[in-house]
Every structure is written in C-alpha cells, then in structure tokens.
Design a protein around this motif. Structure first.
Motif, PDB file in Angstrom:
ATOM      1  N   PHE A  87       0.825  -1.204   0.000  1.00 40.99           N
ATOM      2  CA  PHE A  87       0.000   0.000   0.000  1.00 40.99           C
ATOM      3  C   PHE A  87       0.866   1.264   0.000  1.00 40.99           C
ATOM      4  CE2 PHE A  87      -2.967  -3.052   2.156  1.00 40.99           C
ATOM      5  CZ  PHE A  87      -3.866  -3.126   1.101  1.00 40.99           C
ATOM      6  N   GLU A  88       1.799   1.334  -0.933  1.00 38.42           N
ATOM      7  CA  GLU A  88       2.612   2.535  -1.078  1.00 38.42           C
ATOM      8  C   GLU A  88       1.828   3.647  -1.774  1.00 38.42           C
ATOM      9  OE1 GLU A  88       6.124   1.181  -3.062  1.00 38.42           O
ATOM     10  OE2 GLU A  88       7.139   0.700  -1.167  1.00 38.42           O
ATOM     11  N   SER A  89       0.660   3.321  -2.317  1.00 41.33           N
ATOM     12  CA  SER A  89      -0.247   4.309  -2.878  1.00 41.33           C
ATOM     13  C   SER A  89      -1.650   4.016  -2.354  1.00 41.33           C
ATOM     14  CB  SER A  89      -0.227   4.264  -4.412  1.00 41.33           C
ATOM     15  OG  SER A  89      -0.609   2.980  -4.882  1.00 41.33           O
ATOM     16  N   MET A  90      -2.591   4.906  -2.663  1.00 37.36           N
ATOM     17  CA  MET A  90      -3.947   4.781  -2.144  1.00 37.36           C
ATOM     18  C   MET A  90      -4.595   3.465  -2.581  1.00 37.36           C
ATOM     19  SD  MET A  90      -6.540   5.964  -0.557  1.00 37.36           S
ATOM     20  CE  MET A  90      -8.214   5.338  -0.460  1.00 37.36           C
ATOM     21  N   PRO A  91      -5.044   2.637  -1.623  1.00 37.00           N
ATOM     22  CA  PRO A  91      -5.731   1.397  -1.997  1.00 37.00           C
ATOM     23  C   PRO A  91      -7.041   1.701  -2.731  1.00 37.00           C
ATOM     24  CG  PRO A  91      -5.148   1.409   0.336  1.00 37.00           C
ATOM     25  CD  PRO A  91      -4.949   2.796  -0.167  1.00 37.00           C
ATOM     26  N   LYS A  92      -7.331   0.961  -3.770  1.00 36.35           N
ATOM     27  CA  LYS A  92      -8.567   1.141  -4.522  1.00 36.35           C
ATOM     28  C   LYS A  92      -9.534   0.007  -4.176  1.00 36.35           C
ATOM     29  CE  LYS A  92      -6.402   3.562  -8.396  1.00 36.35           C
ATOM     30  NZ  LYS A  92      -6.171   3.562  -9.858  1.00 36.35           N
ATOM     31  N   THR A 122      -9.100  -6.103   5.068  1.00 40.79           N
ATOM     32  CA  THR A 122      -9.935  -4.895   5.042  1.00 40.79           C
ATOM     33  C   THR A 122      -9.426  -3.863   6.032  1.00 40.79           C
ATOM     34  OG1 THR A 122     -11.888  -6.188   4.405  1.00 40.79           O
ATOM     35  CG2 THR A 122     -12.281  -4.011   5.347  1.00 40.79           C
ATOM     36  N   LEU A 123      -9.146  -4.295   7.262  1.00 42.91           N
ATOM     37  CA  LEU A 123      -8.633  -3.375   8.278  1.00 42.91           C
ATOM     38  C   LEU A 123      -7.286  -2.801   7.868  1.00 42.91           C
ATOM     39  CD1 LEU A 123      -8.653  -2.027  11.051  1.00 42.91           C
ATOM     40  CD2 LEU A 123      -7.727  -4.147  12.013  1.00 42.91           C
ATOM     41  N   GLU A 124      -6.392  -3.645   7.362  1.00 41.15           N
ATOM     42  CA  GLU A 124      -5.066  -3.161   6.972  1.00 41.15           C
ATOM     43  C   GLU A 124      -5.159  -2.163   5.827  1.00 41.15           C
ATOM     44  OE1 GLU A 124      -2.073  -3.814   8.494  1.00 41.15           O
ATOM     45  OE2 GLU A 124      -3.394  -4.681  10.002  1.00 41.15           O
ATOM     46  N   ALA A 125      -6.073  -2.374   4.899  1.00 42.14           N
ATOM     47  CA  ALA A 125      -6.260  -1.422   3.806  1.00 42.14           C
ATOM     48  C   ALA A 125      -6.753  -0.081   4.339  1.00 42.14           C
ATOM     49  CB  ALA A 125      -7.247  -1.984   2.783  1.00 42.14           C
ATOM     50  N   ALA A 129      -4.971   3.553   4.175  1.00 41.02           N
ATOM     51  CA  ALA A 129      -5.648   4.551   3.342  1.00 41.02           C
ATOM     52  C   ALA A 129      -5.771   5.890   4.058  1.00 41.02           C
ATOM     53  CB  ALA A 129      -7.037   4.054   2.954  1.00 41.02           C
ATOM     54  N   ILE A 130      -5.630   5.878   5.362  1.00 39.28           N
ATOM     55  CA  ILE A 130      -5.875   7.072   6.162  1.00 39.28           C
ATOM     56  C   ILE A 130      -5.003   8.250   5.727  1.00 39.28           C
ATOM     57  CG2 ILE A 130      -5.521   8.009   8.500  1.00 39.28           C
ATOM     58  CD1 ILE A 130      -6.676   5.378   9.553  1.00 39.28           C
TER      59      ILE A 130
END
Length: 202
Positions: A87-92, A122-125, A129-130
């Motif tokens: 997740f080095e970029s915004m998760p989609k 889901t939680l890790e994403a 994403a925050i």
C-alpha cells in the motif's frame, strides 16, 4: 448504494449478513483504536445493531476471537513488511474486491482462516488509506468498502458459514493458533495476487 462488481447480496438483512456487518464494523473500530487512530463514525451503515441479546453476544464473542487472531497475525513480520510495500499508494476498493474474488471466488475450499483473512485485509487497507484521504473522504471510503466486503462475504461464504452452524462455530471449533496459520497463508496469497494485479494495471 450502488453495487459495484455485482456482489451485493439479495438478503443483506439476513442473519449471516447482519452479524457480518456488525462484526466487521466492530473489528475495524477496535483495530483503529488499538493503533491510536481517531475512530470514524461508522453508524451510518445500512444495518442497525441487533436487538437480540443472543445475537449481540455472538457479535461480541466473534469480534473478540477475530481480534485475537488478528493480533497473532500481526506478529508475522514478513507479512507486515509485505503489506507496507503493498500500500505505497492509495488502496482502490475495486482492486481490493477483484483480488478477493480471485482468491476466494472458489467456494470449494473454505475455512475460517480464509474468512478471517478478508476481515484482516480490510482493516489493513483502511489503516493504510488514512494518510491519503481527508476525514470526510475517509469515512465515505470506509463505508463503501465495508458494505462491499459484507456483500462479498454473504455472497461467497454465507452457505458455508450456515453449514458450520453460524458465526459461533469459529468460537466452538477453531482455536487461534490453527486459524492464525491458515489466515497467514491466505493473507500471503492476497498479497501476491494484489501485487500481480497492480503490476498489470500500471
């Protein structure tokens, strides 16, 4: 709310879906609190908390078991490094759900570890994403993701969960050690497929 990906179940008010939504909300809220992250208000989701005390007890107990397993999975340093890189970029959301379908679309080999992996991922994403979203944007993103994940679980796992005796089966038949092992394996598969999918979409 629109059904992205066609995974919205026809009976979101059913017991499996209702418990899933409440457990997932609680799992996310407690997970964010543990990370000292301000908890968004998730009460705007579509299902009201159960008024059935037995159902509420199941929701609380299953949520606690999921958190115990999640804490064990958190100890896997290799997996945590993989998630940080992932997740080095915004998760989609579309990508998350596509990967879930690839990994879990085959319902022939289900187990609680695979279901827990969906919750954990889901939680890790959300945690990752925050940093990419404003408070208002984050809340909408979380709500959209939670609704789609709940729909996915109901569509793909509800028959299996019912055949096991419902959500309480994870309390009666699966210890944290065995479920953690299978969850880590499932998470490793999610990470691998996610990386492959992202490389193809660049």
């Amino acid at each position: 709310m629109a059904d992205a990906g066609g995974d919205r179940p026809t009976d979101t008010g059913g017991t499996i879906g209702r418990i899933c939504l409440q457990v997932l909300k609680d799992y996310i809220i407690k997970g964010l609190e543990k990370k000292n992250i301000n908890t968004p208000n998730l009460e705007g989701l579509e299902t009201e908390p159960s008024s059935d005390p037995d159902e509420q007890k199941i929701i609380q107990d299953v949520g606690m078991r999921l958190r115990e397993i999640g804490d064990k999975v958190q100890e896997d340093e290799t997996l945590q490094r993989q998630l940080d890189c992932l997740f080095e970029s915004m998760p989609k959301i579309d990508t998350i759900m596509t990967v879930a379908k690839v990994i879990f679309g085959d319902t022939k080999d289900l187990n609680w570890g695979r279901i827990v992996a969906v919750f954990y991922f889901t939680l890790e994403a959300i945690i990752r994403a925050i940093k990419y979203l404003s408070k208002e944007g984050l809340l909408k993103w979380i709500k959209d993701l939670v609704v789609q994940v709940t729909a996915f679980v109901v569509r793909h796992f509800s028959n299996w969960i019912a055949s096991q005796g419902g959500w309480s089966s994870i309390l009666e038949n699966y210890g944290t050690s065995s479920t953690t092992f299978v969850t880590v394996l499932a998470m490793s598969a999610i990470v691998g497929i996610y990386i492959i999918y992202m490389s193809r979409t660049k």
